[in-house]
Motif scaffolding. Sequence first.
Motif, short mmCIF file in Angstrom:
data_model
loop_
_atom_site.label_atom_id
_atom_site.label_comp_id
_atom_site.label_asym_id
_atom_site.label_seq_id
_atom_site.Cartn_x
_atom_site.Cartn_y
_atom_site.Cartn_z
N THR A 99 17.53 42.08 53.72
CA THR A 99 16.79 42.55 54.91
C THR A 99 17.31 43.28 55.32
O THR A 99 16.59 44.48 56.41
N GLY A 100 18.88 43.64 56.24
CA GLY A 100 18.94 44.04 56.59
C GLY A 100 19.61 45.88 56.68
O GLY A 100 19.04 46.78 56.72
N VAL A 101 19.24 45.80 55.20
CA VAL A 101 19.60 47.49 54.42
C VAL A 101 17.69 47.49 54.44
O VAL A 101 17.20 48.84 54.82
N LYS A 102 17.18 46.86 54.13
CA LYS A 102 15.58 47.53 53.78
C LYS A 102 15.43 47.67 55.48
O LYS A 102 14.30 48.77 55.48
N TYR A 103 15.26 46.71 56.33
CA TYR A 103 15.03 47.05 57.97
C TYR A 103 15.56 48.38 57.76
O TYR A 103 14.75 49.46 58.46
N GLN A 104 16.99 49.37 58.33
CA GLN A 104 17.83 50.01 58.29
C GLN A 104 16.99 51.58 57.39
O GLN A 104 16.31 52.24 58.42
N MET A 105 16.66 51.37 56.56
CA MET A 105 15.64 52.44 55.66
C MET A 105 14.54 52.51 55.62
O MET A 105 14.25 53.71 56.36
N TYR A 106 13.93 51.84 56.09
CA TYR A 106 12.93 51.85 56.50
C TYR A 106 12.41 52.31 58.26
O TYR A 106 12.19 53.73 58.25
N HIS A 107 13.43 52.24 59.11
CA HIS A 107 13.36 52.92 60.19
C HIS A 107 14.08 54.20 59.90
O HIS A 107 14.05 55.27 61.16
N ALA A 108 15.07 54.59 59.24
CA ALA A 108 15.43 55.39 59.09
C ALA A 108 14.57 56.89 58.23
O ALA A 108 14.52 57.89 59.45
N ILE A 109 13.56 56.29 57.61
CA ILE A 109 12.72 57.11 57.67
C ILE A 109 11.00 57.01 58.72
O ILE A 109 10.61 58.40 58.91
N VAL A 110 11.60 55.98 59.79
CA VAL A 110 10.37 56.23 60.74
C VAL A 110 10.98 57.27 60.96
O VAL A 110 10.56 58.28 62.01
N LEU A 111 12.39 57.28 61.76
CA LEU A 111 13.23 58.24 63.07
C LEU A 111 13.15 60.14 62.04
O LEU A 111 13.14 60.38 62.84
#
Length: 124
Positions: A41-53
């Motif tokens: 879950t931590g990895v998924k949220y990190q990747m989602y928000h890397a894309i948003v950034l």
Amino acid sequence: MEKYVLLIAALYGALGIIFGAFGAHALKKILSDDLLKSFETGVKYQMYHAIVLLVIGFQFSFTESLETAIAWCFIAGTFLFSFSIYGLCISSAKGKKLRFLGPITPLGGLLLVIGWILLGVSFL
């Protein structure tokens, strides 16, 4: 600010790949299924928000304080949310759960929610 946001996006993306591989291979042997799911879950949220950034880094001019606030909410929220989960999972597996990280995770989540709400406000 644009280059800073893009640099953080790239860093979060690269670390997301590294942590994802680490979780899928090395940690799979030492984490319980529940802890592994939390780590993922931590990895998924990190990747989602890397894309948003990455997207906002290219789209925003950062001339308005709202745009800067959105970026900071996503940067800080991702760090607090995902990295506290990583710390909790790994420390739990080692038998020395770092309990002080527990309250940090929802604070990071709150910053992510605020970032998304502010992003919606910026569209108005």
